[in-house]
Scaffold this active site. Structure first.
Site, short mmCIF file in Angstrom:
data_model
loop_
_atom_site.label_atom_id
_atom_site.label_comp_id
_atom_site.label_asym_id
_atom_site.label_seq_id
_atom_site.Cartn_x
_atom_site.Cartn_y
_atom_site.Cartn_z
N LYS A 108 0.81 -1.21 0.00
CA LYS A 108 0.00 0.00 0.00
C LYS A 108 0.85 1.27 0.00
CE LYS A 108 -4.15 -2.19 1.19
NZ LYS A 108 -3.86 -3.51 1.74
C1 PLP Z 1 -4.52 -4.63 1.22
C2 PLP Z 1 -3.76 -5.89 1.13
C3 PLP Z 1 -4.15 -6.91 0.27
C4 PLP Z 1 -5.40 -6.82 -0.59
O1 PLP Z 1 -5.28 -5.85 -1.60
P1 PLP Z 1 -6.61 -5.32 -2.35
O2 PLP Z 1 -6.14 -4.19 -3.19
O3 PLP Z 1 -7.54 -4.87 -1.26
O4 PLP Z 1 -7.16 -6.45 -3.12
C5 PLP Z 1 -3.34 -8.02 0.18
N1 PLP Z 1 -2.25 -8.16 0.96
C6 PLP Z 1 -1.85 -7.20 1.81
C7 PLP Z 1 -0.64 -7.42 2.64
C8 PLP Z 1 -2.59 -6.04 1.94
O5 PLP Z 1 -2.20 -5.09 2.78
#
Ligand code: PLP
Length: 454
Positions: A109
């Site tokens: 993220k």
């Molecule tokens: C947010 C997240 C996901 C999922 O990603 P999306 O964009 O919501 O599908 C997967 N793995 C980790 C470690 C995350 O932080």
């Protein structure tokens, strides 16, 4: 580039307006009115490093920010990453792993949120405005969003998360940030409750404009935009067009892969890996989108039943027919179930659900066969890649979404004796956490925002 809502009630927005709007004011999600085509620029783009490629791609979408300024914001955002190429690349046998977790909070993220924080700061300063960011997190978005905007004078950030349902380390990553503009709100409920509350507040247009609310969840278009870059980058780095296997919760990450493919990057199939929260896997199997009970798993960032970005995918699946999309979403909202009548017509996207046992086995396998420690989210993808391998005739790139040190308990369970650690996280112990605990009601959230703003 102009932006419109998937539900047809908003159109002609500039990039910076869509950045500040977050969720579209008609309840839909903002999307670009056209998807730029880079297919005749592949050779030129192939030679670029990550930051230069990011600058080329993002300039296509964020065209109301002056190019020099935009380039600088992008360079600054990725200078916070510890990996020289921003993203890492590992080969585990037949499967390649694209490591996206080298940013400040150790999850993918950061790739979007380090940039988003800087875009917000720049645009707010230009306009002389203040923004109250409201976000809901299942764990990683919160800390990454906070890291993106902490200390910024024109922003307050309120992060809702399910009390006791994010990992203790993830909670500390949020609650130990000392800046006054950071407000951590633990809600007595699930992540879906948090996301539902956030959506309700954004739907209250009077409250939204009175408090200048903005969004950092992947409902914000700019997040998806930033994530397109690493799919383009990885696709140009693989010897032949790869398929991507993406551990999926809110469908933001895999939707970025979808857009990269639509733009013309050489990408095979998109493999959607969910944990036991399998609403998406069921949809791709039978064409029915039906809410189930939330399961709490080893991969909490994916403990999501209603994937907010799925609406963007459906919009394109419905050939940008907003009326059809709006009807589908309304039916889902009212009954918890909506159907497209048959399994999706194309097999360019496949989905599978991975259970706890398979997740643990995947961590163990990667460790024993390749001496590599996977976090439980990346492990869901890695397990899925193993299942997809027979169905796909391209190389597979799995995206690794978090550093294993964020989830030491799951790693311990899979490979006893292996301690996943990272100095950033070790440094958190001993710091003082700050949070407010509230009931899962609209009034309680509004009260927190009203009090925080004063
Ligand atoms: C947010 C997240 C996901 C999922 O990603 P999306 O964009 O919501 O599908 C997967 N793995 C980790 C470690 C995350 O932080």
């Amino acid at each position: 580039m102009k932006y419109c809502s998937t539900r047809g009630g908003v159109e002609g927005l500039s990039f910076t307006d869509s950045l500040l709007m977050g969720l579209a004011s008609d309840g839909g999600l903002l999307v670009p009115e056209t998807i730029p085509d880079i297919s005749n620029r592949i050779d030129e783009l192939r030679g670029l490093d990550f930051v230069s490629l990011a600058q080329e791609i993002i300039a296509l979408y964020a065209d109301d920010i002056e190019r020099d300024t935009l380039d600088q914001l992008i360079a600054e955002a990725y200078a916070t990453f510890s990996h020289p190429d921003v993203v890492g690349w590992q080969q585990l046998g037949d499967v390649a792993l694209l490591e996206l977790f080298h940013g400040p909070t150790l999850a993918f993220k950061d790739v979007a949120l380090q940039l988003l924080g800087r875009l917000f700061e720049y645009v707010l300063e230009q306009r002389g405005e203040h923004l109250n960011i409201l976000g809901a997190t299942s764990g990683d978005t919160g800390s990454a969003a906070i890291a993106g905007v902490r200390g910024q004078p024109n922003i307050d950030i309120f992060i809702l998360y399910p009390n006791h349902k994010v990992s203790p380390l993830q909670e500390l990553q949020m609650t130990t940030v000392a800046d006054d503009n950071v407000h951590c709100v633990a809600v007595e409920g699930s992540f879906d409750d948090c996301q539902g509350l956030m959506k309700e507040i954004f739907a209250d247009l009077e409250f939204k404009s009175q408090y200048q609310l903005g969004a950092v969840n992947s409902v914000n278009w700019a997040r998806v935009m930033a994530q397109i870059v690493y799919y383009g980058y990885a696709s140009l780095r693989a010897p032949t067009a790869p398929s991507f296997c993406v551990p999926t919760g809110n469908f933001g990450n895999v939707f970025a892969a979808y857009l990269a493919r639509q733009m013309g990057f050489p990408i095979g199939r998109l493999l959607v890996a969910t944990n036991e929260n399998d609403i998406l896997a069921r949809f791709f199997e039978c064409g029915v989108y039906a809410r189930g009970d939330v399961h709490f798993t080893l991969s909490p960032a994916m403990d999501i039943q209603v994937a907010s970005n799925f609406e963007r995918f459906l919009y394109y699946y419905f050939e940008q027919d907003s009326a059809r999309l709006a009807a589908f979403m309304a039916e889902f909202q009212n009954t918890g179930r909506a159907s497209i009548g048959a399994p999706p017509a194309s097999d360019s996207m496949l989905a599978v659900s991975i259970n706890t046992e398979q997740t643990l086995a995947a961590i163990k396998h990667a460790y024993e066969q390749h001496n590599y420690v996977l976090d439980p989210h990346s492990a869901v993808g890695y397990a899925a890649a193993g299942l997809f391998a027979q169905r796909v005739d391209t190389p597979i790139v799995c995206v690794a979404t978090a550093h294993p040190a964020k989830f030491p308990d799951a790693v311990q369970r899979a490979v006893p004796g292996v301690h996943a650690r990272h100095p950033t996280l070790d440094a958190l112990s001993g710091l003082t956490p700050r949070k407010q605990v509230i009931e899962p009601t609209l009034d309680a959230v509004k009260a927190v925002i009203e009090a925080g703003v004063e």
